[in-house]
Design an enzyme around this catalytic site. Sequence first.
Site, PDB file in Angstrom:
ATOM      1  N   LYS A   1       6.950  -1.430   1.922  1.00 12.35           N
ATOM      2  CA  LYS A   1       6.259  -1.621   0.632  1.00 12.35           C
ATOM      3  C   LYS A   1       5.009  -0.761   0.692  1.00 12.35           C
ATOM      4  O   LYS A   1       3.977  -1.162   1.232  1.00 12.35           O
ATOM      5  CB  LYS A   1       5.897  -3.101   0.462  1.00 12.35           C
ATOM      6  CG  LYS A   1       5.778  -3.581  -0.974  1.00 12.35           C
ATOM      7  CD  LYS A   1       4.716  -2.921  -1.803  1.00 12.35           C
ATOM      8  CE  LYS A   1       3.336  -3.494  -1.694  1.00 12.35           C
ATOM      9  NZ  LYS A   1       2.337  -2.649  -2.400  1.00 12.35           N
TER      10      LYS A   1
ATOM     11  N   GLU B   1      -3.163  -5.506  10.791  1.00 16.01           N
ATOM     12  CA  GLU B   1      -4.191  -4.492  11.104  1.00 16.01           C
ATOM     13  C   GLU B   1      -5.107  -4.472   9.898  1.00 16.01           C
ATOM     14  O   GLU B   1      -4.697  -4.022   8.821  1.00 16.01           O
ATOM     15  CB  GLU B   1      -3.560  -3.110  11.280  1.00 16.01           C
ATOM     16  CG  GLU B   1      -2.544  -3.004  12.395  1.00 16.01           C
ATOM     17  CD  GLU B   1      -3.169  -2.801  13.755  1.00 16.01           C
ATOM     18  OE1 GLU B   1      -4.413  -2.689  13.841  1.00 16.01           O
ATOM     19  OE2 GLU B   1      -2.417  -2.781  14.731  1.00 16.01           O
TER      20      GLU B   1
ATOM     21  N   CYS C   1     -10.312   3.067   8.292  1.00 21.28           N
ATOM     22  CA  CYS C   1     -10.587   1.724   8.826  1.00 21.28           C
ATOM     23  C   CYS C   1     -11.569   1.781   9.994  1.00 21.28           C
ATOM     24  O   CYS C   1     -12.360   0.863  10.189  1.00 21.28           O
ATOM     25  CB  CYS C   1      -9.289   1.051   9.250  1.00 21.28           C
ATOM     26  SG  CYS C   1      -8.345   2.029  10.413  1.00 21.28           S
TER      27      CYS C   1
ATOM     28  N   GLU D   1     -17.228  -4.000   4.428  1.00 21.32           N
ATOM     29  CA  GLU D   1     -16.536  -2.718   4.547  1.00 21.32           C
ATOM     30  C   GLU D   1     -16.573  -2.040   3.178  1.00 21.32           C
ATOM     31  O   GLU D   1     -16.036  -2.573   2.204  1.00 21.32           O
ATOM     32  CB  GLU D   1     -15.083  -2.949   4.970  1.00 21.32           C
ATOM     33  CG  GLU D   1     -14.332  -1.650   5.140  1.00 21.32           C
ATOM     34  CD  GLU D   1     -12.868  -1.859   5.502  1.00 21.32           C
ATOM     35  OE1 GLU D   1     -12.219  -2.726   4.896  1.00 21.32           O
ATOM     36  OE2 GLU D   1     -12.375  -1.136   6.384  1.00 21.32           O
TER      37      GLU D   1
HETATM   38  P1  NAD Z   1      -5.140  -3.889   0.502  1.00 17.95           P
HETATM   39  O1  NAD Z   1      -5.223  -5.057   1.417  1.00 17.95           O
HETATM   40  O2  NAD Z   1      -5.697  -4.013  -0.857  1.00 17.95           O
HETATM   41  O3  NAD Z   1      -3.604  -3.480   0.289  1.00 17.95           O
HETATM   42  C1  NAD Z   1      -2.768  -3.164   1.403  1.00 17.95           C
HETATM   43  C2  NAD Z   1      -1.321  -3.415   1.010  1.00 17.95           C
HETATM   44  O4  NAD Z   1      -1.165  -4.815   0.752  1.00 17.95           O
HETATM   45  C3  NAD Z   1      -0.894  -2.692  -0.282  1.00 17.95           C
HETATM   46  O5  NAD Z   1       0.428  -2.236  -0.141  1.00 17.95           O
HETATM   47  C4  NAD Z   1      -0.980  -3.801  -1.318  1.00 17.95           C
HETATM   48  O6  NAD Z   1      -0.123  -3.609  -2.429  1.00 17.95           O
HETATM   49  C5  NAD Z   1      -0.545  -5.006  -0.508  1.00 17.95           C
HETATM   50  N1  NAD Z   1      -0.969  -6.310  -1.046  1.00 17.95           N
HETATM   51  C6  NAD Z   1      -2.077  -6.592  -1.774  1.00 17.95           C
HETATM   52  N2  NAD Z   1      -2.098  -7.899  -2.101  1.00 17.95           N
HETATM   53  C7  NAD Z   1      -0.987  -8.470  -1.560  1.00 17.95           C
HETATM   54  C8  NAD Z   1      -0.445  -9.779  -1.554  1.00 17.95           C
HETATM   55  N3  NAD Z   1      -1.056 -10.791  -2.177  1.00 17.95           N
HETATM   56  N4  NAD Z   1       0.717  -9.995  -0.901  1.00 17.95           N
HETATM   57  C9  NAD Z   1       1.350  -8.986  -0.254  1.00 17.95           C
HETATM   58  N5  NAD Z   1       0.897  -7.708  -0.249  1.00 17.95           N
HETATM   59  C10 NAD Z   1      -0.270  -7.451  -0.885  1.00 17.95           C
HETATM   60  O7  NAD Z   1      -5.783  -2.662   1.280  1.00 17.95           O
HETATM   61  P2  NAD Z   1      -5.934  -1.160   0.794  1.00 17.95           P
HETATM   62  O8  NAD Z   1      -7.018  -1.085  -0.210  1.00 17.95           O
HETATM   63  O9  NAD Z   1      -4.589  -0.609   0.444  1.00 17.95           O
HETATM   64  O10 NAD Z   1      -6.378  -0.427   2.141  1.00 17.95           O
HETATM   65  C11 NAD Z   1      -7.680  -0.441   2.612  1.00 17.95           C
HETATM   66  C12 NAD Z   1      -7.838  -1.429   3.741  1.00 17.95           C
HETATM   67  O11 NAD Z   1      -6.939  -1.118   4.786  1.00 17.95           O
HETATM   68  C13 NAD Z   1      -9.220  -1.374   4.370  1.00 17.95           C
HETATM   69  O12 NAD Z   1      -9.691  -2.686   4.535  1.00 17.95           O
HETATM   70  C14 NAD Z   1      -8.971  -0.724   5.716  1.00 17.95           C
HETATM   71  O13 NAD Z   1      -9.893  -1.044   6.722  1.00 17.95           O
HETATM   72  C15 NAD Z   1      -7.615  -1.211   6.037  1.00 17.95           C
HETATM   73  N6  NAD Z   1      -6.980  -0.379   7.061  1.00 17.95           N
HETATM   74  C16 NAD Z   1      -6.882  -0.887   8.334  1.00 17.95           C
HETATM   75  C17 NAD Z   1      -6.307  -0.120   9.350  1.00 17.95           C
HETATM   76  C18 NAD Z   1      -6.159  -0.662  10.754  1.00 17.95           C
HETATM   77  O14 NAD Z   1      -5.409  -0.088  11.529  1.00 17.95           O
HETATM   78  N7  NAD Z   1      -6.814  -1.752  11.103  1.00 17.95           N
HETATM   79  C19 NAD Z   1      -5.854   1.171   9.062  1.00 17.95           C
HETATM   80  C20 NAD Z   1      -5.980   1.651   7.762  1.00 17.95           C
HETATM   81  C21 NAD Z   1      -6.543   0.864   6.761  1.00 17.95           C
END
Ligand code: NAD
Length: 496
Positions: free
Chosen positions: A189, A265, A300, A399
């Site tokens: 997804k 993550e 991240c 963040e």
């Molecule tokens: P997000 O949490 O908004 O979305 C991530 C994914 O989750 C997307 O595909 C989104 O559609 C899905 N999602 C959102 N709500 C959901 C729900 N209720 N149920 C199931 N899926 C859902 O994050 P983002 O804005 O896409 O990415 C940024 C974040 O990712 C930052 O916090 C960043 O730190 C983190 N990140 C972490 C790492 C790591 O390795 N720790 C790496 C890259 C990014």
Amino acid sequence: MKSYSQWQEMANSIEFNTNAFINGAFVVAQSGETFSSINPATGEVLAEVASCDSEDAEIAVAVAKQVFESGSWSRKPALERKKTLLKFADLIEQHAETLSLIDTLDMGKPIADCVGFDIPNTIETFRWTAEAIDKVYGEISPTNTNSMALMTHEPIGVVAAIVPWNYPLMMASWKIAPALAAGNSVILKPSEKSPLSALFLATLAKEAGIPDGVFNVLPGFGHTVGKALALHNEVDVITFTGSTKVAGQLMGYAGESNLKRTWLEAGGKSPCIIFADCEDLEAAAFSAAFGIFSNQGEVCIATSRLLIEESIKDKFMGLLVEQAKNFIPGDPLNPDTNMGAIVDQQHLNNIISFIESGVSEGANLLYGGNQTTVDGQGCFVQPTIFTDTQQNMSIVENEIFGPVVAVNTFTTWEEAIQLANDSKYGLAAGIWTDNLKKAHKTARELQAGMVWINNWAGSDSTTPFGGVKQSGNARDKSLHSIDKYTEMKTTWIDLS
Ligand code: NAD
């Protein structure tokens, strides 16, 4: 590498896969709904993409489970899965320019980053994991002589990979390579903000010979198809990269449904400590600037909190500002651009409101701080530096996920450790010092999944990537990543 005009020409003629990929075929969403995928550097609509929801999730999960139980992939010898995944990696390499362009257009990152980092890293992840999978052995435990106990690794079943937009294909590869290598069926997804490279990848998976139904892609929103997958009783694993807020929701969904394994993550607010005995302050400033301004700060592990020993503050800040001047927002299609567009207007607004809160809460805006455009259009932000910050300011606690760094100072080693660990996050941390003992002692104290001494973001396929505290509970990459996609079975045999 192609020239600016060659990339522009390619961008004008590129075509996208826009439908969901289920059971080896591209299909419209059951509802017929679509959403727009927008280029944040221009505001142009790139494509209307299938907006999947729970109905599509039902179909994809049923297919993925059925093919898992058939054994056509899950019981294939590891050597055979390895050959298929190596072919998959070769195909990704053959199409590296197309995949680079898709991610650049879809989320705004510089084309040079995609060509030089995201896609090579994706290829390496598939190759390394494929090469590893036929070297994973079971164990025999030292029980008494009248018995034998075998410990074997088995694939788990249906893995749903829910990924973010900041490194669209690379983040996906860190999940799907080990999940597929271990023999699972996968439903990817992608983020609704960057769905297009995952859909192109589906074509390559099919061409590589991954059996229909083993690799599926469901584009759509988190609260619809993402939630449906996370609540589904036939999904055995959720593997997630994204925000800490959504990570928490996924744990809840797992608890409400079937206790699926939930590998998270999540976010970060990583501190980087610069001690006065660091001899190469230029290198530290270069690294700190690269850590927060590359990929527009949408990283991240961004170096978003800098802790500088008070006695070198003025010298270091001068060096940091000089480095910040090298990051100039530009057209992501220009190979010379090192700072692209922010992923969308909504995220741009978030970043700007954080900058405004920094000013209103009394931090010193030393550099940048403004929204900007390139050729009069697009979502761009200047590299931004705040000094004189306090721990309770929102730019320090949260963040931002943009090119904004909060700088604070310390006078003692104890204070540096206390400030560094004063966060709900624990993804990464950095240390700059030429004192070996201090470096080790500091690394031991820091609450982080990854600690970098005199470097930032050191990483390759052999080392785990992940955090502690509210930065998550999992590790991508390395042999440890494979553990997350297998169950360990113990089998006792009576020899008496
Ligand atoms: P997000 O949490 O908004 O979305 C991530 C994914 O989750 C997307 O595909 C989104 O559609 C899905 N999602 C959102 N709500 C959901 C729900 N209720 N149920 C199931 N899926 C859902 O994050 P983002 O804005 O896409 O990415 C940024 C974040 O990712 C930052 O916090 C960043 O730190 C983190 N990140 C972490 C790492 C790591 O390795 N720790 C790496 C890259 C990014």
